[in-house]
Design an enzyme around this catalytic site. Structure first.
Site, PDB file in Angstrom:
ATOM      1  N   ASP A  64      17.612  -8.027  26.056  1.00  0.00           N
ATOM      2  CA  ASP A  64      16.846  -7.093  26.891  1.00  0.00           C
ATOM      3  C   ASP A  64      17.669  -6.556  28.054  1.00  0.00           C
ATOM      4  O   ASP A  64      18.670  -7.137  28.473  1.00  0.00           O
ATOM      5  CB  ASP A  64      15.564  -7.758  27.424  1.00  0.00           C
TER       6      ASP A  64
ATOM      7  N   GLU B  74      14.729 -12.233  28.150  1.00  0.00           N
ATOM      8  CA  GLU B  74      15.337 -13.276  28.985  1.00  0.00           C
ATOM      9  C   GLU B  74      15.070 -13.003  30.459  1.00  0.00           C
ATOM     10  O   GLU B  74      14.938 -13.939  31.255  1.00  0.00           O
ATOM     11  CB  GLU B  74      16.849 -13.339  28.734  1.00  0.00           C
TER      12      GLU B  74
END
Length: 424
Positions: free
Chosen positions: A98, A164
């Site tokens: 991400d 994350e």
């Protein structure tokens, strides 16, 4: 350390130091691909739990290699399972995928111009922490290992993890959700490896620390209630802004006067205060939001207990009331000491003896810790700074950048750590 632990480790070191895989041609061939993948991800970043196109590209690549692929894991995660030609243990390799709500400010030809919505606001989106490099590195590792199944004694799980940086409010996500959904099961993982590129570590260098490497991260919210009054007559009200200031001051004394900082570092920071609407009105309430960073669970318990005692008591002393809520974001990124000892010869072989260095603990957090709570893990930092550059920009900033020459060492490290662990 006990003798029965030392002898197997010495034997491991002798085997590992002698083992060569002769992958130099493969590394040379894969490096341009890894760089191209990284640039594509960098130019097309996606926020946490929204990594749809990123996941599709990863899954397509793994399928092209003949790797068994699972999609939609923890919303947008991808898992690849590669079985070697011989039976053995199971290892996992993890990369986060991400990006962040940051507007890129550098002049890279593959600069991100993507816009998205975050907490109701339009924001720029940028891989400002290096997750694009982690994803590309692990794709490269998967390609090399898939072509060398005859050298794999066991099974390798490639975990491409979303969110994350934390899922959006009200959603689950990240490593915690992956664990909850059984990513470390079927087949059951024995150990897990991961890396994080670092803009302050020179290219070619790997840094590590046994035991606590990165901090547990907790988020706290403090609600302060006072009594509204005219700004010219503070004695007729109870000022929640004043109480907030006293609370902030009090919280810092926990760190400076109550916690043994010779043990491990600890931090309490207030990052946001919201209160009031006008210059001449003392408001009725205030809200503070902040973070706690700890590297020792006993210290974490001491700090949180004192915060819960101190916050309402300070408010009461000034005539108001206050509540505090504390939630965990990540646990301590804890490197299993025996696993570290086992794998250091591999890292020193691929990077060079002098290029594998001990790292001091850092107060940043990593949800890789949730995997390490379940199985032994080893997480390390990979150099991404051009050697001699003293003006590198920190992670999570608009000017963040990395030197792509450092990525191939990540491919080498994860590839050979995998084979050394499974085959020895």
């Amino acid at each position: 350390m006990k003798l029965y632990l030392i002898l197997p480790m010495l034997l491991w070191c002798l085997i590992s130091s002698a083992q060569k895989y002769n992958f130099e041609k493969e590394y040379k061939s894969i490096e341009p691909k890894v760089i191209d993948w990284r640039r594509d991800f960098h130019q097309n970043p996606e926020l946490s739990n929204r990594e749809f196109n990123t996941a599709e590209k990863i899954a397509s690549h793994l399928k092209s290699l003949g790797i068994e692929v699972q999609t939609g894991v923890a919303k947008t995660g991808v898992v690849g399972i590669l079985k070697g030609n011989k039976n053995g243990k199971v290892i996992a390799l993890r990369a986060d995928i991400d990006a962040l709500p940051v507007t890129e400010r550098n002049d890279l030809p593959f600069k991100s111009t993507v816009k998205s919505e975050f907490l109701g606001q339009e924001v720029g989106v940028m891989h400002a922490c290096g997750h694009d490099t982690h994803t590309a590195i692990l794709m490269g590792v998967a390609e090399i290992l898939s072509k060398n199944r005859d050298k794999i004694k066991g099974t390798i799980k490639f975990i491409f993890q979303p969110a994350e940086e934390g899922p959006p409010p009200g959603e689950e996500g990240g490593a915690l959700l992956m664990v909850k959904e059984g990513v470390l099961k079927n087949p059951d993982v024995d150990v897990i490896f991961g890396l994080h590129i670092n803009s302050a570590t020179p290219v070619g260098v790997i840094r590590y620390k046994s035991e606590g490497l990165m901090a547990a991260v907790q988020r706290f919210v403090i609600q302060v209630e006072g009594k509204q009054t005219h700004g010219s007559q503070p004695w007729k009200g109870i000022d929640p802004i004043l109480i907030s200031a006293k609370i902030i001051d009090g919280l810092q004394t926990i760190i400076s006067r109550e916690v043994d900082l010779t043990n491990e570092a600890a931090v309490i920071s207030v990052g946001k205060i919201t209160s009031g609407v006008r210059f001449n009105i003392i408001p009725e309430s205030a809200e503070m939001i902040g973070t706690i960073r700890t590297l020792d669970y006993n210290m974490q318990k001491q700090i949180t207990e004192r915060m819960k005692e101190m916050v309402p008591d300070i408010a009461k002393a000034y005539g108001g009331t206050a509540t505090i809520e504390i939630k965990s974001n990540t646990d301590i990124t804890f490197n299993n000491p025996e696993l570290v000892v086992k794998m250091l010869p591999t890292l020193k072989r691929v990077a060079g003896q002098d290029n594998v260095q001990i790292q001091k603990a850092v107060t940043g957090g990593e949800d890789f810790s949730y995997f390490q709570n379940e199985v032994p893990g080893f997480f390390f930092f990979l150099g991404g700074m051009t050697p001699g550059n003293t003006a590198s920009f920190p992670h999570h900033t608009p000017d963040f950048s990395i030197d792509e020459n450092g990525m191939i060492l990540g491919v080498k490290a994860l590839t050979e750590m995998s084979l050394d662990f499974l085959n020895n």
